[in-house]
Design an enzyme around this catalytic site. Structure first.
Site, PDB file in Angstrom:
ATOM      1  CB  SER A 196      33.828  45.477  85.410  1.00  9.69           C
ATOM      2  OG  SER A 196      33.799  44.083  85.195  1.00  9.69           O
ATOM      3  CE1 TYR A 227      31.191  46.347  81.194  1.00 10.85           C
ATOM      4  CE2 TYR A 227      32.563  44.533  81.993  1.00 10.85           C
ATOM      5  CZ  TYR A 227      31.515  45.428  82.177  1.00 10.85           C
ATOM      6  OH  TYR A 227      30.799  45.406  83.365  1.00 10.85           O
ATOM      7  CE  LYS A 260      31.866  48.876  83.533  1.00 13.33           C
ATOM      8  NZ  LYS A 260      30.958  49.920  84.063  1.00 13.33           N
TER       9      LYS A 260
END
Length: 305
Positions: free
Chosen positions: A153, A166, A170
């Site tokens: 991401s 997150y 990622k």
């Protein structure tokens, strides 16, 4: 008629009960793959368990004349991830590819983030990608072929507010993918990353309280998950054999090859450094080349085509 791009390849797609994963599964099956549709049927934050979403995608594939099997094991547990790979072997007799797509979100500003919110996201994204890749690796090594695609991401590659868990996961997946590519290239095993821009329930929590926010969401909603699938299918194909250890971004009709960290500037002093000379010399020399505190939206600041 020419042979389909991934004819008879057995490919696992995690988190394939909806969104991007579902489109991957459907597109792979259309190109001749036998697909293991994995999804635990949980909420965006990871709660719950429902066999329905995975089976529904399998039914769609079979209705279109393809081959697929549903699996509801969790990627966040090593033994369960091994069962997902075993499902491919039991059903189709081999395994040729893994797309690590399963994910959850527990967004929170860093100074408010709980240990559980950190741990849950790392477990699914980073540990899950490791568990799945590790379970498949020996099969790929023995047959001297195989391909991984890991969904990263721009939250990790560039940055975003409220997503330390997150983003760390990622960006970690980018490092994992590069390591797999380096370690397994001798066995004709490839590993690449895709960072998708797409409207899905994973980003359905973006606020729409102001006209500006509503306009932003309207643009994101144009970026359907189906736009990501062509690259994923291509990377699973033997025709992409020269593509390994790369990071791509897909945004609507655009595909980007992303840079990877390399030295930008250097300074040296023959007598070595002291804290004072670092302050007086090194940091001022570097300052003109510092990177700003950009978020993903600052870098991808123009409307998608």
């Amino acid at each position: 008629m020419s042979e389909k791009l991934v004819q008879d390849k057995v490919i696992i797609v995690t988190g394939a009960g909806g969104g991007i994963g579902r489109d991957f599964a459907l597109a792979l099956a259309k190109e001749g793959a036998k697909v293991v549709v994995n999804d635990i049927g949980a909420s965006v934050t990871g709660e719950g368990n429902d066999a329905g979403p995975a089976q529904k995608v399998v039914d769609e594939i079979k209705a279109a004349g393809g081959q697929a099997v549903a699996n509801t094991d969790s990627v966040a547990d090593a033994s369960a991830a091994a069962k997902i790979v075993q499902s491919a072997l039991d059903t189709f007799g081999r395994i040729d590819g893994v797309i690590n797509n399963a994910g959850i979100l527990r967004d929170r500003m860093f100074h408010k983030m709980s240990l559980d919110e950190w741990d849950a996201v790392l477990k699914v994204h980073l540990y899950g990608s490791y568990y799945m890749s590790r379970a498949a690796a020996n099969h790929f090594k023995e047959q001297e072929s195989g391909a991984f695609v890991h969904m990263t991401s721009t939250s990790g590659l560039i940055g975003n507010n409220g997503q330390a868990n997150y983003a760390a996961a990622k960006l970690g997946m980018m490092g994992l993918s590069k390591s797999i590519a380096l370690d397994m290239q001798r066995y004709n095993v490839r590993s690449n990353c895709i960072a998708p821009f797409a409207w899905s329930r994973m980003i359905g929590s973006i606020p729409t309280d102001t006209p500006e926010q509503q306009a932003r969401v309207a643009k994101i909603q144009q970026m359907t998950p189906a736009k990501i699938a062509p690259l994923a299918v291509a990377l699973m194909s033997d025709k992409a054999k020269d593509t390994n250890g790369q990071v791509f971004v897909v945004r609507n009709n655009e595909i980007f090859l992303m840079s990877q960290p390399r030295p930008v500037r250097s300074v040296q002093r023959s007598e070595g450094w002291t804290p004072e000379t670092v302050i007086e010399h090194a940091l001022p020399a570097f300052k003109g080349s510092y990177f700003g505190l950009d978020k993903s939206g600052d870098v991808f600041s123009w409307d998608p085509v």
